[in-house]
Design a protein around this motif. Structure first.
Motif, mmCIF file in Angstrom:
data_model
loop_
_atom_site.group_PDB
_atom_site.id
_atom_site.type_symbol
_atom_site.label_atom_id
_atom_site.label_comp_id
_atom_site.label_asym_id
_atom_site.label_seq_id
_atom_site.Cartn_x
_atom_site.Cartn_y
_atom_site.Cartn_z
ATOM 1 N N LEU A 3 -28.195 -6.275 43.249
ATOM 2 C CA LEU A 3 -28.405 -4.847 43.484
ATOM 3 C C LEU A 3 -27.895 -4.543 44.856
ATOM 4 O O LEU A 3 -27.247 -3.478 45.164
ATOM 5 N N GLY A 4 -28.796 -5.423 45.851
ATOM 6 C CA GLY A 4 -28.469 -4.764 47.166
ATOM 7 C C GLY A 4 -27.060 -5.190 47.631
ATOM 8 O O GLY A 4 -26.706 -4.478 48.270
ATOM 9 N N VAL A 5 -26.437 -6.106 47.269
ATOM 10 C CA VAL A 5 -25.129 -6.504 47.799
ATOM 11 C C VAL A 5 -24.086 -5.044 47.168
ATOM 12 O O VAL A 5 -23.262 -4.796 47.720
ATOM 13 N N THR A 7 -24.847 -2.330 46.264
ATOM 14 C CA THR A 7 -25.196 -1.003 46.769
ATOM 15 C C THR A 7 -24.378 -0.798 48.386
ATOM 16 O O THR A 7 -23.976 0.040 48.718
ATOM 17 N N LEU A 8 -24.626 -1.942 49.102
ATOM 18 C CA LEU A 8 -24.233 -2.134 50.617
ATOM 19 C C LEU A 8 -22.427 -2.086 50.432
ATOM 20 O O LEU A 8 -21.873 -1.343 51.248
ATOM 21 N N TRP A 9 -22.163 -2.829 49.228
ATOM 22 C CA TRP A 9 -20.383 -2.652 49.254
ATOM 23 C C TRP A 9 -19.981 -1.291 49.090
ATOM 24 O O TRP A 9 -19.131 -0.848 49.467
ATOM 25 N N LEU A 10 -20.887 -0.765 47.760
ATOM 26 C CA LEU A 10 -20.205 0.626 47.522
ATOM 27 C C LEU A 10 -20.423 1.756 48.694
ATOM 28 O O LEU A 10 -19.582 2.555 48.787
ATOM 29 N N SER A 11 -21.445 1.365 49.501
ATOM 30 C CA SER A 11 -21.711 2.393 50.509
ATOM 31 C C SER A 11 -20.647 2.225 51.712
ATOM 32 O O SER A 11 -19.974 3.217 52.130
ATOM 33 N N LEU A 12 -20.401 0.914 51.958
ATOM 34 C CA LEU A 12 -19.215 0.642 52.853
ATOM 35 C C LEU A 12 -17.733 1.121 52.412
ATOM 36 O O LEU A 12 -17.161 1.701 53.318
ATOM 37 N N ILE A 13 -17.473 0.810 51.263
ATOM 38 C CA ILE A 13 -16.183 1.012 50.937
ATOM 39 C C ILE A 13 -15.815 2.480 50.310
ATOM 40 O O ILE A 13 -14.841 3.195 50.275
#
Length: 253
Positions: A3-5, A7-13
């Motif tokens: 979930l953390g990965v 969320t991080l990827w969604l935030s960056l992209i």
């Protein structure tokens, strides 16, 4: 961890770029944003883009469903080739699509049809790039449908129209809405396929993406960002509404 990965990827992209565009669009405040999206040229581009995107989505729902039906239910020579051609707009660079359409429907058209810088040309280009979204959304659902229900309805004397409306349409409705939403979202932000064949005439054949590019070229990034946010908001709302309606239709079925 997963979930953390995600969320991080969604935030960056996704989220950070969207936040940056939204912040830029309100650089001159709410009044500046409103002035940018209601300027005559911007309003014309947004209105034309919205209208043509709705039209393209509706046409492709009908034609795409018919093509998906033929691919699933019929056997004919060259079926594999047709199946591959449906995916061509996915792989073909959109500017190449515009060149192909210009060659076919331009001043030197081999079929003597010149549509350059006309609204039908824009519609044609958007139909080309959005067709696969409907076909590939509806096709798997048709493959899973049990043909026995259709045969039973036909044996009871139901016409093809009644069979489609009463038997097939309820099952296909979520897929049709999803395909229509994807086609609309693609059409509303399309640039490459219309850039040559459409002409980009302000207040006539200029779509919103071309208007945005023009604003960047004349060094008006706030105006470009404001229209971009308007497009994003329209796309998001349409997709959200269609998803909710599709989910309800799926539950009823």
């Amino acid at each position: 961890m997963g979930l953390g990965v995600a969320t991080l990827w969604l935030s960056l992209i996704v989220l950070l770029p969207l936040a940056a565009v939204a912040t830029k669009s309100f650089e001159k405040g709410p009044d500046g944003f409103w002035d940018a999206v209601t300027a005559p040229s911007a309003k014309s581009a947004l209105t034309f883009t919205l209208g043509v995107s709705v039209l393209v989505a509706l046409i492709n729902v009908v034609v795409g469903t018919l093509i998906a039906w033929v691919l699933v239910r019929d056997e004919f020579p060259g079926k594999g080739v047709v199946n591959a051609l449906i995916d061509l707009p996915f792989a073909l660079p959109t500017i190449v699509a515009s060149i192909v359409l210009l060659s076919l429907y331009g001043p030197r058209s081999p079929i003597n049809v010149n549509l350059v810088a006309t609204k039908p040309a824009v519609v044609l280009a958007l139909l080309f790039v959005t067709l696969p979204f409907v076909v590939r959304t509806v096709q798997p659902v048709l493959m899973e449908l049990d043909a026995e229900a259709e045969e039973a309805a036909a044996s009871l004397g139901a016409s093809n129209v009644v069979i489609f409306r009463r038997v097939l349409l309820p099952a296909l409705a979520p897929a049709l809405l999803s395909g229509a939403g994807l086609a609309f979202a693609r059409a509303i932000g399309e640039f490459g396929s219309v850039v040559l064949i459409g002409g980009g005439i302000p207040r006539d054949t200029e779509v919103a993406s071309q208007y945005i590019a023009t604003q960047i070229e004349v060094d008006r990034p706030v105006n470009a960002a404001a229209v971009s946010v308007a497009l994003l908001a329209i796309s998001f709302l349409v997709l959200l509404v269609l998803r909710v309606v599709g989910a309800r239709a799926a539950r009823r079925h």
